[in-house]
Design an enzyme around this catalytic site. Structure first.
Site: not given
Ligand code: DQA
Length: 145
Positions: A24, A101
């Protein structure tokens, strides 16, 4: 003056910067907020930026956006994969919706390949880290007045 773009983030995104940074990124949610504000300002727009770990709170904000926002950017995080209630709220909002995302869920575990939010989204930005949010704000601004 157009209504603000609501930028909503779901569970665990308050931990950005320390949560699995290899996936992330190292930027914090405050960094994301600042980047979104800068991008919105450059486009002559404003944002309302909020994060919650609670499904019902996110739904309340989507319902608020229905009358108070011009568009919604939402990173539903884990709730994207589970929440029909969030999907229903987004459909009821009748606004441009940009799903966002940081990672690219389609390239990750199978459990992340489906999101209910996509059924309500005008479009999706994923895989660009913090830039996903900036691009999503830009898309939302283009989709709304
Ligand atoms: C997310 C991707 C999702 O699968 C995950 O549960 C997240 C973050 C992303 O920003 O990449 O919490 O939404």
């Amino acid at each position: 003056m157009s209504k603000p773009i609501y930028v909503l983030s779901g569970p665990n995104l308050n931990l950005l910067g320390v949560r699995e940074p290899q996936i992330y990124g190292k930027e914090t949610l405050d960094d994301v907020r600042a980047a979104c504000e800068r991008r919105a300002e450059a486009l002559g727009r404003t944002i309302v930026f909020r994060q919650s770990n609670h499904e019902g709170v996110l739904i309340d904000w989507v319902q608020e956006a229905r009358t108070e926002a011009s568009a919604i950017v939402i990173n539903p995080a884990g709730y994207g994969h589970t929440s029909i209630a969030l999907l229903d709220a987004l459909k009821a909002a009748e606004l441009p919706i940009v799903e966002c995302h940081l990672s690219n869920p389609a390239a990750r575990e199978a459990v992340r390949h489906h999101t209910y939010v996509s059924l309500a989204a005008t479009g999706l930005v994923s895989g660009f880290g913090l830039a996903s949010y900036e691009l999503a704000v830009e898309a939302a601004a283009r989709l709304s007045a």
